[in-house]
Scaffold this active site. Sequence first.
Site, short mmCIF file in Angstrom:
data_model
loop_
_atom_site.label_atom_id
_atom_site.label_comp_id
_atom_site.label_asym_id
_atom_site.label_seq_id
_atom_site.Cartn_x
_atom_site.Cartn_y
_atom_site.Cartn_z
CB ILE A 12 -0.97 -0.01 1.20
CG1 ILE A 12 -1.78 -1.32 1.21
CG2 ILE A 12 -1.92 1.18 1.14
CD1 ILE A 12 -2.67 -1.50 2.42
CG ASP A 33 10.27 -0.62 3.53
OD1 ASP A 33 9.09 -0.45 3.18
OD2 ASP A 33 10.74 -1.74 3.82
CE LYS A 34 14.12 -5.23 10.56
NZ LYS A 34 13.45 -5.85 11.70
CG LEU A 35 14.38 -2.32 1.81
CD1 LEU A 35 15.64 -2.09 0.98
CD2 LEU A 35 13.14 -2.13 0.93
CB THR A 119 -6.05 -3.54 9.82
OG1 THR A 119 -6.91 -4.59 9.37
CG2 THR A 119 -5.56 -3.90 11.22
CG ASP A 120 -11.19 -4.50 8.20
OD1 ASP A 120 -10.11 -5.12 8.32
OD2 ASP A 120 -12.02 -4.76 7.32
CD GLU A 121 -7.01 -8.74 9.83
OE1 GLU A 121 -6.49 -9.35 10.78
OE2 GLU A 121 -6.71 -8.96 8.66
CE1 TYR A 146 -1.23 -6.51 10.50
CE2 TYR A 146 -3.42 -7.43 10.18
CZ TYR A 146 -2.49 -6.43 9.95
OH TYR A 146 -2.82 -5.34 9.17
CE LYS A 150 -1.68 -1.91 11.65
NZ LYS A 150 -0.63 -1.06 11.01
N PRO A 188 -3.21 -12.11 -4.95
CG PRO A 188 -1.52 -10.79 -4.03
CD PRO A 188 -2.99 -11.03 -3.98
CG HIS A 272 -10.21 -17.92 8.70
ND1 HIS A 272 -10.32 -18.75 7.59
CD2 HIS A 272 -10.06 -16.67 8.20
CE1 HIS A 272 -10.25 -18.03 6.50
NE2 HIS A 272 -10.09 -16.77 6.83
P1 NAD Z 1 3.29 -5.00 3.35
O1 NAD Z 1 3.63 -6.17 4.20
O2 NAD Z 1 3.09 -5.20 1.88
O3 NAD Z 1 4.40 -3.86 3.51
C1 NAD Z 1 4.92 -3.53 4.77
C2 NAD Z 1 6.20 -2.73 4.53
O4 NAD Z 1 6.73 -2.35 5.82
C3 NAD Z 1 7.30 -3.52 3.82
O5 NAD Z 1 7.89 -2.73 2.81
C4 NAD Z 1 8.30 -3.83 4.91
O6 NAD Z 1 9.64 -3.95 4.45
C5 NAD Z 1 8.13 -2.61 5.82
N1 NAD Z 1 8.55 -2.87 7.21
C6 NAD Z 1 8.25 -3.97 7.97
N2 NAD Z 1 8.85 -3.85 9.19
C7 NAD Z 1 9.50 -2.66 9.20
C8 NAD Z 1 10.28 -1.97 10.16
N3 NAD Z 1 10.51 -2.49 11.37
N4 NAD Z 1 10.81 -0.77 9.83
C9 NAD Z 1 10.59 -0.23 8.60
N5 NAD Z 1 9.87 -0.85 7.64
C10 NAD Z 1 9.32 -2.04 7.93
O7 NAD Z 1 1.99 -4.36 4.02
P2 NAD Z 1 0.75 -3.62 3.33
O8 NAD Z 1 -0.25 -4.60 2.94
O9 NAD Z 1 1.26 -2.61 2.35
O10 NAD Z 1 0.17 -2.85 4.62
C11 NAD Z 1 0.61 -1.52 4.94
C12 NAD Z 1 -0.15 -1.03 6.13
O11 NAD Z 1 -1.55 -1.05 5.87
C13 NAD Z 1 0.04 -1.88 7.39
O12 NAD Z 1 0.11 -1.02 8.50
C14 NAD Z 1 -1.21 -2.75 7.45
O13 NAD Z 1 -1.51 -3.10 8.77
C15 NAD Z 1 -2.24 -1.80 6.87
N6 NAD Z 1 -3.40 -2.40 6.20
C16 NAD Z 1 -3.23 -3.31 5.18
C17 NAD Z 1 -4.33 -3.80 4.50
C18 NAD Z 1 -4.21 -4.78 3.35
O14 NAD Z 1 -5.23 -5.26 2.84
N7 NAD Z 1 -3.02 -5.10 2.88
C19 NAD Z 1 -5.62 -3.37 4.86
C20 NAD Z 1 -5.74 -2.45 5.93
C21 NAD Z 1 -4.63 -1.96 6.57
O1 DAU Z 2 -8.83 -6.54 6.63
C1 DAU Z 2 -7.61 -5.92 6.42
C2 DAU Z 2 -6.50 -6.96 6.42
O2 DAU Z 2 -6.59 -7.64 5.17
C3 DAU Z 2 -5.12 -6.33 6.59
O3 DAU Z 2 -5.03 -5.77 7.87
C4 DAU Z 2 -4.02 -7.38 6.42
O4 DAU Z 2 -2.75 -6.76 6.46
C5 DAU Z 2 -4.20 -8.07 5.08
O5 DAU Z 2 -3.25 -9.10 4.93
C6 DAU Z 2 -5.61 -8.63 4.97
O6 DAU Z 2 -5.80 -9.71 5.92
P1 DAU Z 2 -6.51 -11.10 5.54
O7 DAU Z 2 -6.02 -12.11 6.49
O8 DAU Z 2 -7.97 -10.90 5.36
O9 DAU Z 2 -5.85 -11.29 4.04
P2 DAU Z 2 -5.28 -12.56 3.27
O10 DAU Z 2 -4.98 -12.11 1.88
O11 DAU Z 2 -4.24 -13.27 4.02
O12 DAU Z 2 -6.55 -13.54 3.21
C7 DAU Z 2 -7.82 -13.10 2.70
C8 DAU Z 2 -8.82 -14.24 2.93
O13 DAU Z 2 -8.49 -15.34 2.06
C9 DAU Z 2 -8.78 -14.81 4.34
O14 DAU Z 2 -10.11 -15.15 4.72
C10 DAU Z 2 -7.92 -16.07 4.21
C11 DAU Z 2 -8.22 -16.54 2.80
N1 DAU Z 2 -7.15 -17.25 2.05
C12 DAU Z 2 -5.89 -16.72 2.04
C13 DAU Z 2 -4.89 -17.30 1.29
C14 DAU Z 2 -3.49 -16.74 1.26
C15 DAU Z 2 -7.48 -18.37 1.30
O15 DAU Z 2 -8.64 -18.86 1.31
N2 DAU Z 2 -6.49 -18.95 0.55
C16 DAU Z 2 -5.21 -18.45 0.49
O16 DAU Z 2 -4.36 -19.01 -0.25
#
Ligand code: NAD
Ligand code: DAU
Length: 329
Positions: A12, A33-35, A119-121, A146, A150, A188, A272
């Site tokens: 994001i 970013d810690k990469l 996150t909504d979680e 997780y 958060k 993905p 879950h």
């Molecule tokens: P991501 O895992 O794709 O990216 C996280 C990034 O943070 C990475 O580039 C990683 O290298 C960096 N990072 C991790 N630890 C670090 C540290 N100690 N110092 C500096 N950098 C660090 O995550 P994302 O899906 O892009 O999520 C970004 C934010 O959005 C998070 O806070 C997540 O909780 C929140 N969020 C994600 C989703 C979602 O659907 N992906 C939804 C709601 C909220």
């Molecule tokens: O709701 C926001 C959250 O959405 C963010 O805070 C998280 O960072 C983000 O990873 C995401 O969390 P989920 O756990 O919902 O996402 P994930 O993509 O891991 O899984 C989405 C749903 O799909 C979940 O119900 C688990 C399921 N799943 C996941 C994988 C990887 C499968 O059924 N098969 C799979 O292979």
Amino acid sequence: MKILVTGGAGFIGANFVHTTVEDMPDADIVVLDKLTYAGNPASLAGLERVTLIEGDIADPDTVDPLVKDADLVVHFAAESHNDNSLNDPSPFITTNIIGTFVLLEAVRKYGVRFHHISTDEVYGDLELDDPAKFTPTTPYHPSSPYSASKAGSDHLVRAWVRSFGVAATLSNCSNNYGPYQHIEKFIPRTVTNLIDGVKPRLYGAGLNVRDWIHVRDHNTAVWDIINKGEIGNTYLIGADGELNNLQVVQLILEEFGYDANDFVHVNDRPGHDLRYAIDNTSLLELGWEPEFKDFKAGLADTVAWYRDNEEWWRPQKEAVEAKYAKTGQ
Ligand code: NAD
Ligand code: DAU
């Protein structure tokens, strides 16, 4: 304007940096970013006015000078994958809680505006037939290491606003999809499995519901909150995109032209969450509107992106699938 974006090499955050560079010609961006395995410098390749600093948000010596030099901090950095938090919670505590604490101490010291991405979680989950959705006043009830980490970070931000007058806003968003998302995540992973001729993996019965939003819509909402939100307030970001996992897998199979039943059920995720759903009223009141209202069209764009950018995800694929194989997923 100097903007410090933490976690800007992740999914994001990288999308946020791309659109900010396009939309704000006067902005200079520093990405901290810690990469980790989830951060990829290739996601920022070729962008002008962007400096990538490899470093840890939990390290005050790294964070302090970067915050001192910024007008705004947008905090995306986190350990973000539920399944990983079940295997090893430790980095979730360090990055999500201690890292947020270190950033808050720095913005307090220098009086810098802060936006916290969450996150909504944190609200736990809903029954499938519950008419209520999450609102900013829903009690916190996180299920996984997780989401608990958060939740902890959100509480810190609110305490720093109230006790120290830090100028912060918070947003809690639902599930994002779009380009540059790590292939450990559901959409993905499914898409890249199909590109490789491997059947999608559905956890349990596939009835868990997620409220999908395109990553670009998440990020336009973040900018609206930064520009128009009230300090100390929490805004829920969602675009009325509820679908269960079975429906998502079948839409992806359809996009590939495959049979709707061409997937396999695998072990469910322990603990879950059943359903997330966002009431986005407070965000709509800021004048925000999503651009991606048609999930099928956004999904088709996303599938095309993974087909066109195999060099971006291919190096991770084998290791990701080996990890899932260990848990029977
Ligand atoms: P991501 O895992 O794709 O990216 C996280 C990034 O943070 C990475 O580039 C990683 O290298 C960096 N990072 C991790 N630890 C670090 C540290 N100690 N110092 C500096 N950098 C660090 O995550 P994302 O899906 O892009 O999520 C970004 C934010 O959005 C998070 O806070 C997540 O909780 C929140 N969020 C994600 C989703 C979602 O659907 N992906 C939804 C709601 C909220
Ligand atoms: O709701 C926001 C959250 O959405 C963010 O805070 C998280 O960072 C983000 O990873 C995401 O969390 P989920 O756990 O919902 O996402 P994930 O993509 O891991 O899984 C989405 C749903 O799909 C979940 O119900 C688990 C399921 N799943 C996941 C994988 C990887 C499968 O059924 N098969 C799979 O292979």
